[in-house]
Scaffold this active site. Structure first.
Site, PDB file in Angstrom:
ATOM      1  N   CYS A   2      70.882 -36.674  61.562  1.00 40.50           N
ATOM      2  CA  CYS A   2      72.317 -36.447  61.787  1.00 40.50           C
ATOM      3  C   CYS A   2      72.858 -35.252  61.021  1.00 40.50           C
ATOM      4  CB  CYS A   2      73.091 -37.669  61.345  1.00 40.50           C
ATOM      5  SG  CYS A   2      72.559 -39.197  62.090  1.00 40.50           S
ATOM      6  N   TRP A  75      71.595 -38.907  65.328  1.00 37.45           N
ATOM      7  CA  TRP A  75      70.197 -39.253  65.598  1.00 37.45           C
ATOM      8  C   TRP A  75      70.157 -40.773  65.525  1.00 37.45           C
ATOM      9  CZ3 TRP A  75      65.666 -41.040  62.928  1.00 37.45           C
ATOM     10  CH2 TRP A  75      64.459 -40.630  63.503  1.00 37.45           C
ATOM     11  N   ASN A 100      76.426 -39.862  57.972  1.00 39.23           N
ATOM     12  CA  ASN A 100      74.962 -39.753  57.955  1.00 39.23           C
ATOM     13  C   ASN A 100      74.433 -40.848  57.036  1.00 39.23           C
ATOM     14  OD1 ASN A 100      75.217 -37.448  59.413  1.00 39.23           O
ATOM     15  ND2 ASN A 100      74.445 -36.053  57.855  1.00 39.23           N
ATOM     16  N   LYS A 487      50.283 -31.170  63.366  1.00 40.10           N
ATOM     17  CA  LYS A 487      51.018 -30.157  64.141  1.00 40.10           C
ATOM     18  C   LYS A 487      50.801 -30.374  65.633  1.00 40.10           C
ATOM     19  CE  LYS A 487      53.189 -28.945  61.865  1.00 40.10           C
ATOM     20  NZ  LYS A 487      53.410 -29.050  60.461  1.00 40.10           N
TER      21      LYS A 487
HETATM   22  C1  F6R Z   1      55.833 -32.008  59.954  1.00 39.98           C
HETATM   23  C2  F6R Z   1      57.038 -32.169  59.174  1.00 39.98           C
HETATM   24  C3  F6R Z   1      57.265 -33.443  58.472  1.00 39.98           C
HETATM   25  C4  F6R Z   1      57.817 -33.172  57.067  1.00 39.98           C
HETATM   26  C5  F6R Z   1      58.185 -34.482  56.382  1.00 39.98           C
HETATM   27  C6  F6R Z   1      58.660 -34.258  54.965  1.00 39.98           C
HETATM   28  O1  F6R Z   1      55.779 -30.776  60.578  1.00 39.98           O
HETATM   29  O2  F6R Z   1      57.846 -31.275  59.106  1.00 39.98           O
HETATM   30  O3  F6R Z   1      56.109 -34.205  58.418  1.00 39.98           O
HETATM   31  O4  F6R Z   1      56.849 -32.475  56.345  1.00 39.98           O
HETATM   32  O5  F6R Z   1      59.203 -35.114  57.112  1.00 39.98           O
HETATM   33  O6  F6R Z   1      59.775 -33.434  54.930  1.00 39.98           O
HETATM   34  P1  F6R Z   1      60.155 -32.639  53.626  1.00 39.98           P
HETATM   35  O7  F6R Z   1      59.088 -31.666  53.339  1.00 39.98           O
HETATM   36  O8  F6R Z   1      61.472 -31.987  53.965  1.00 39.98           O
HETATM   37  O9  F6R Z   1      60.306 -33.657  52.536  1.00 39.98           O
END
Ligand code: F6R
Length: 610
Positions: A2, A75, A100, A487
């Site tokens: 969100c 979301w 949020n 990915k």
């Molecule tokens: C995959 C991706 C997610 C984030 C995960 C953690 O491409 O982007 O798996 O890596 O949600 O997010 P952060 O790094 O923001 O804590």
């Protein structure tokens, strides 16, 4: 996830709110809405499922007007994707709320409020916020006081912005667990869940802290801490690029961000890596003194950031002689764990707002870690503010939901951390100078690797009609195989699993056939011979392989094995270099499949709820 934008101004704020929402689109959402309040106290609301564009189209035909307004991209968590569930939510057509986070006790609140005569028009937890505040307004004229009283009854996470039709001169905002940032303008002020939303209108920001409630008018911002005391929070001048949301000529943000990696890695190294080692306190003020006593490292993160931590473990134990555990944040936070003496807790996060990682940091503080360090990409984020030490990855705004440049800059940080901790723990001069020299060569090596795009595009053609795939790696390339598989699943929706290739014969070999492509990450290192045996195991079972191999590695392709040459690089940086072709592979497969590359289905950029 969100997004929130709000404004109190003299002018009509509709365009500001819509542009703000558009700038937050990258976070992932399924519906959007806006509520506007004119100076005469006229309250209107528009909501749409789908893209912000649909909301914007609807609004332009309705000639919306308002000098105070709140807007939201939702979301879905509680209640399906419907217009009725989209924010803002109203109570008695007077109180308007965007939110949020998750109000965990919403069922109890909803039952109480229903008994008091409130009618719910949505399935959301958010609507309980609107009615609770409306109820509190029965005993006070002040929206601020009503919000301060109401938040005491909320359990869970919220970043919320509230308007009262009876007083168009202000909005009141409250933050607990979901970030909010106030944007300061001239004779107008703003609120958002992410500074990116407000960059077209201001560069001066105040990041609210946990438990803060603030009242925002055109000319004044008053902030109160969780105990109701008036507080002053630092004003931060943002240096985030205004056009961070621009695709820069690339078809997708993800491709732009993949191609930015040589530059952002160069930035990350600047003034940190010297000719012979590291500058002082690269990991924050006082870091070097803390590192003198570190004997163990506990890394906690989610998703791609977790894969960076997994790679770091190989480096920290191999080169720096420091023992290291790595755990997914959602597991770490809910199990009893043992803290080793002289343990450093490291969180890794692109956004700095991931709910599970933040909760793990807060738990670690109670558990008695000697210090906490965060490796993060967003200055002023919750993890940065709540950690003892903070290292900024300098990747720049990452808009594509699938993380790319954040990952490689995290790995760059970990190689520098290996140097810093290794220095205190008997790292050999030979290892130290090989890491320093490898890091110096890294930006150019990434550029060279990006040039192999053509071969990967061809490979993607063969790959796109498959439903399953297997990624194999060994040693510090095993987490890179995991990241490659993640990915591919995320953006092409092809099922992908990663295995340490030594595990093949313990089960996954049963899956091999010509419908299950196998991706092998094969740099020229001491494990190459072992890896080659694994390749033979797959070949003998009729598997089709795509091997990303060092130019000099002795692999020759045939009808069952296609070899993609990767530039030769020094061993410590190989995991970073081999990440690039795997990112490109996922991107081109997704392109052929025609999926929404930058905003894959069901995913959000910043996961601020559990
Ligand atoms: C995959 C991706 C997610 C984030 C995960 C953690 O491409 O982007 O798996 O890596 O949600 O997010 P952060 O790094 O923001 O804590």
């Amino acid at each position: 996830m969100c997004g929130i934008v709000g404004a109190v101004a003299e002018r009509n704020v509709v365009e500001i709110l819509l542009e703000g929402l558009q700038r937050l689109e990258y976070r992932g959402y399924d519906s959007a809405g806006v509520a506007l309040l004119t100076r005469d106290g006229e309250l209107t609301r528009m909501r749409r499922t789908g893209k912000v564009k649909e909301l914007a189209d609807a609004i332009s035909t309705e000639e919306a007007l308002g000098s105070t307004g709140i807007a939201h991209t939702r979301w879905a968590t509680h209640g399906g994707v419907t217009e009725a569930n989209a924010h803002p939510h109203f109570s008695s057509d007077r109180i308007a709320v965007v939110h949020n986070g998750i109000i965990e006790n919403y069922e109890t609140l909803r039952a109480d409020l229903t008994e008091k005569g409130y009618t719910f028009t949505s399935d959301t937890d958010t609507e309980t916020i609107a009615h609770t505040i409306n109820e509190a307004m029965k005993t006070t004229d002040s929206l601020l006081t009503a919000v301060q009283e109401s938040v005491k009854t909320f359990h869970g996470a919220y970043g919320t912005v509230i308007m009262d039709k009876a007083d168009p001169s202000r909005v009141v905002v409250a933050r607990s667990g979901s970030p909010l940032v106030i944007g300061l303008g001239l004779g107008e002020n703003f609120i958002a869940s992410d500074q990116l939303a407000l960059l077209p209108v201001t560069r001066r920001f105040i990041f609210l802290e946990e438990g803060d409630v603030a009242e925002i008018t055109r000319r004044k911002v008053s902030i109160f801490d969780k105990d109701g005391n008036a507080v002053t929070r630092e004003i931060i001048e943002s240096n985030v690029e205004h056009d961070a949301g621009d695709k820069g000529g690339y078809r997708h943000y993800m491709l732009k961000e993949i191609h930015e990696q040589p530059v952002v890695v160069r930035n990350a190294l600047q003034h940190r890596l010297t000719d012979t080692g590291l500058a002082a306190d690269v990991f924050g003020k006082g870091a070097d003194a803390i590192f003198e006593n570190v004997k163990h490292v506990q890394i906690v993160a989610c998703g791609t950031s977790y894969h960076a931590g997994m790679t770091a473990r190989y480096w920290l134990e191999q080169y720096a002689n420091v023992s290291c555990n790595v755990e997914i944040a959602s597991e770490f936070r809910y199990r009893k764990s043992v803290v080793y003496p002289n343990s450093l807790l490291i969180t890794i996060s692109q956004s700095g707002e991931t709910a599970d990682t933040l909760a793990a940091l807060r738990l670690a503080k109670e558990l008695g870690y000697m210090a906490s360090l965060t490796i993060c990409n967003v200055p002023g984020s919750s993890l940065v503010r709540e950690s003892d030490l903070a290292y900024m990855t300098r990747a720049g705004a990452e808009i594509g939901v699938a993380s790319t440049k954040a990952f490689t800059t995290q790995l760059t940080a970990f190689l520098m951390l290996t140097l810093a901790l290794g220095k205190q723990n008997g790292m050999s001069d030979e290892d130290a100078s090989s890491i320093v020299s490898a890091l110096h060569s890294l930006p150019a090596k990434l550029e060279e690797t990006l040039a192999i795009t053509q071969g990967i595009e061809d490979l993607a053609e063969e790959f796109a009609d498959k439903n399953h795939s297997l990624f194999l790696g060994r040693g510090d390339q095993y987490p890179i195989a995991m990241e490659g598989a993640l990915k591919l699943k995320e953006i092409s929706y092809i099922h992908a699993e990663a295995y340490a290739s030594g595990e093949l014969k313990h089960g996954p070999l049963a899956l091999i056939d010509d419908e299950m492509p196998v991706i092998v990450v094969a740099p020229n290192n001491e494990l190459l011979e072992k890896l080659k045996s694994n390749v033979e195991e797959v070949r003998a079972r009729g598997g089709i392989m795509y091997v990303f191999a060092d130019k000099k590695a002795p692999f020759s392709g045939d009808s069952t094995m296609r070899v993609i040459s990767v530039p030769t690089c020094e061993a410590p940086i190989a995991p970073i270099v081999y990440t690039i072709p795997l990112q490109l592979l996922s991107y081109y497969v997704a392109l052929i499949k025609g999926t929404d590359v930058d905003q894959p289905r069901n995913l959000a950029k910043s996961v601020t709820v559990e």
